[in-house]
Design a protein around this motif. Structure first.
Motif, PDB file in Angstrom:
ATOM      1  N   GLU A 141       0.859  -1.194   0.000  1.00 10.04           N
ATOM      2  CA  GLU A 141       0.000   0.000   0.000  1.00 10.04           C
ATOM      3  C   GLU A 141       0.888   1.235   0.000  1.00 10.04           C
ATOM      4  OE1 GLU A 141      -3.985   1.747   2.190  1.00 10.04           O
ATOM      5  OE2 GLU A 141      -2.555   0.588   3.384  1.00 10.04           O
TER       6      GLU A 141
ATOM      7  N   LYS B  76       1.223   5.540  -0.289  1.00  6.85           N
ATOM      8  CA  LYS B  76       0.588   6.838  -0.086  1.00  6.85           C
ATOM      9  C   LYS B  76       1.224   7.831  -1.048  1.00  6.85           C
ATOM     10  CE  LYS B  76       0.151  10.497   3.422  1.00  6.85           C
ATOM     11  NZ  LYS B  76       0.506  10.890   4.811  1.00  6.85           N
TER      12      LYS B  76
ATOM     13  N   ARG C 238      -7.858   4.401  -2.974  1.00  7.26           N
ATOM     14  CA  ARG C 238      -8.701   5.051  -1.975  1.00  7.26           C
ATOM     15  C   ARG C 238      -8.262   6.516  -1.817  1.00  7.26           C
ATOM     16  NH1 ARG C 238      -7.000   2.554   1.891  1.00  7.26           N
ATOM     17  NH2 ARG C 238      -6.158   4.065   3.394  1.00  7.26           N
ATOM     18  N   HIS C 239      -9.209   7.411  -1.979  1.00  7.78           N
ATOM     19  CA  HIS C 239      -8.906   8.840  -1.869  1.00  7.78           C
ATOM     20  C   HIS C 239      -9.312   9.341  -0.484  1.00  7.78           C
ATOM     21  CE1 HIS C 239      -8.034   9.202  -6.177  1.00  7.78           C
ATOM     22  NE2 HIS C 239      -9.113   8.469  -6.394  1.00  7.78           N
ATOM     23  N   GLU C 240      -8.346   9.843   0.249  1.00 11.16           N
ATOM     24  CA  GLU C 240      -8.578  10.433   1.566  1.00 11.16           C
ATOM     25  C   GLU C 240      -8.307  11.938   1.484  1.00 11.16           C
ATOM     26  OE1 GLU C 240      -9.818   8.840   3.987  1.00 11.16           O
ATOM     27  OE2 GLU C 240      -9.546   6.731   3.430  1.00 11.16           O
TER      28      GLU C 240
ATOM     29  N   THR D 204      -3.809  10.114  -1.518  1.00 10.01           N
ATOM     30  CA  THR D 204      -4.407   8.972  -2.217  1.00 10.01           C
ATOM     31  C   THR D 204      -3.644   7.717  -1.819  1.00 10.01           C
ATOM     32  OG1 THR D 204      -5.083  10.330  -4.108  1.00 10.01           O
ATOM     33  CG2 THR D 204      -4.906   7.961  -4.472  1.00 10.01           C
ATOM     34  N   TYR D 205      -4.383   6.669  -1.483  1.00  4.43           N
ATOM     35  CA  TYR D 205      -3.773   5.418  -1.061  1.00  4.43           C
ATOM     36  C   TYR D 205      -4.048   4.353  -2.132  1.00  4.43           C
ATOM     37  CZ  TYR D 205      -3.286   7.632   3.493  1.00  4.43           C
ATOM     38  OH  TYR D 205      -2.942   8.487   4.513  1.00  4.43           O
TER      39      TYR D 205
ATOM     40  N   THR E 172      -3.328   0.352  -3.344  1.00  2.00           N
ATOM     41  CA  THR E 172      -2.880  -1.003  -3.040  1.00  2.00           C
ATOM     42  C   THR E 172      -2.604  -1.703  -4.361  1.00  2.00           C
ATOM     43  OG1 THR E 172      -4.254  -1.062  -1.034  1.00  2.00           O
ATOM     44  CG2 THR E 172      -3.447  -3.169  -1.899  1.00  2.00           C
TER      45      THR E 172
ATOM     46  N   GLY F  93       6.206   8.095  -3.902  1.00  2.17           N
ATOM     47  CA  GLY F  93       5.318   7.216  -3.146  1.00  2.17           C
ATOM     48  C   GLY F  93       5.919   6.844  -1.799  1.00  2.17           C
TER      49      GLY F  93
ATOM     50  N   VAL G 142       3.087   2.489   3.012  1.00  2.50           N
ATOM     51  CA  VAL G 142       2.352   2.480   4.266  1.00  2.50           C
ATOM     52  C   VAL G 142       2.553   1.146   4.966  1.00  2.50           C
ATOM     53  CG1 VAL G 142       0.078   2.702   5.327  1.00  2.50           C
ATOM     54  CG2 VAL G 142       0.674   4.104   3.340  1.00  2.50           C
TER      55      VAL G 142
END
Length: 325
Positions: free
Chosen positions: A271, A273, A295-297, A301-302, A304, A320, A323
């Motif tokens: 994963e 970040k 996945r957008h936080e 952006t995360y 996998t 990058g 994580v």
């Protein structure tokens, strides 16, 4: 003509590319050089005067000099080919790589055609139909790809000159992540052929490679023979597949699944970040790896994805942050 000369002659008739012709010529000349004296014994009866050389000795020295020069030229040209192939392999380094190895006429080229859906792959039911390494890209899933390379077939007591001259092409074996050892299951002496291939692989320094045994031509077996072979393989070979490369049976699909599992093991899930605006890295992850989730936080952006060591190193250089793995 002895056995080695016969094998060299077969190779000469099978050579199609310029590289293969050079390799075969080099093997023939290296085999011929120490045997020149025997070939010129018919001239030894004619001697020169005192302090002079006979014509047989003169011809022998001339031939040795010409052959030695030709051998040096061929080795220099094949060294150039070797460097060129090293550059090509460098460009494929990020992809999972497999090499097809096996006894001659075991069906390696047919299997490459079945895996890659490439009809241009040359296939013929004869000894040493393939003398040049042929690489094709194989799609294992929508995002996972690999490259598979076909290599020259082996034979019992292969002349050592031939092994040496084809070392440049067999380097594909040493660079591969997994070896697909193709075995002709319909041959009555397939066990002896398997031992021959493993001996050659040991000579090349590839005996510790990850190997998947592919039993080909099972369509030529009776149901009873096929069942007996399957039971024996379960006991002897942890990683094996029974296929019919020309029949398009479920065995080819099973081999694809096994290769996909090997490729995913080679590229573990990580994963990363990354900043929202780092579109270059996101595109690179999709191109070089198998993206499983995005996945957008609020902060970043995360992503996998499955990445090998080289792709992961490149991703960290582009910003990058790992994580967890």
């Amino acid at each position: 003509m002895d056995r080695a000369e016969l094998i060299l002659d077969i190779f000469a008739t099978r050579a199609r590319s310029n590289e293969a012709r050079m390799q075969v010529e080099l093997a023939q000349l290296e085999y011929l050089l120490p045997r020149l004296t025997r070939m010129w014994t018919h001239l030894e009866k004619t001697r020169g005067g005192i302090g002079l050389r006979g014509p047989g000795e003169t011809q022998l020295e001339t031939d040795r000099r010409l052959i030695g020069h030709r051998i040096r030229v061929l080795k220099e040209r094949l060294a150039d080919v070797q460097r060129s192939r090293a550059i090509q392999r460098q460009s494929r380094r990020l992809l999972f790589r497999a090499a097809l190895v096996g006894y001659t006429n075991a069906g390696k080229s047919s299997l490459l055609r079945a895996l890659s859906h490439a009809p241009e792959v040359f296939v013929e039911d004869r000894l040493f139909a393939t003398l040049d390494p042929l690489t094709r890209e194989v799609a294992l899933s929508d995002q996972q790809k690999m490259v598979v390379t076909d290599t020259v077939g082996f034979i019992r007591k292969l002349p050592h000159h031939l092994v040496a001259s084809f070392r440049a092409t067999l380097e594909e074996v040493l660079e591969a992540d997994v070896l697909l050892h193709v075995i002709d299951a319909s041959h009555p002496f397939w066990e002896e052929q398997r031992d021959v291939v493993e001996e050659v692989l040991a000579d090349l320094g590839a005996h510790e490679k990850d190997v998947v045994y592919v039993f080909n031509k099972v369509d030529l077996l009776t149901p009873e023979e096929r069942e007996g072979l399957a039971a024996r393989c379960r006991n002897l070979f942890p990683a094996h597949v029974m296929v019919s490369a020309v029949g398009g049976d479920a065995g080819v699909l099973a081999l694809r699944e096994l290769l996909l599992e090997r490729a995913r093991r080679h590229s573990p899930l990580v994963e990363l970040k990354l900043d929202h605006g780092n579109g270059r890295l996101l595109a690179e992850l999709h191109r070089q790896g198998e993206v499983a989730a995005v996945r957008h936080e609020d902060d970043a952006t995360y992503v996998t994805a499955r990445l090998d060591a080289a792709a992961l190193a490149r991703a960290t250089r582009l910003g990058g942050v790992v994580v967890h793995t």
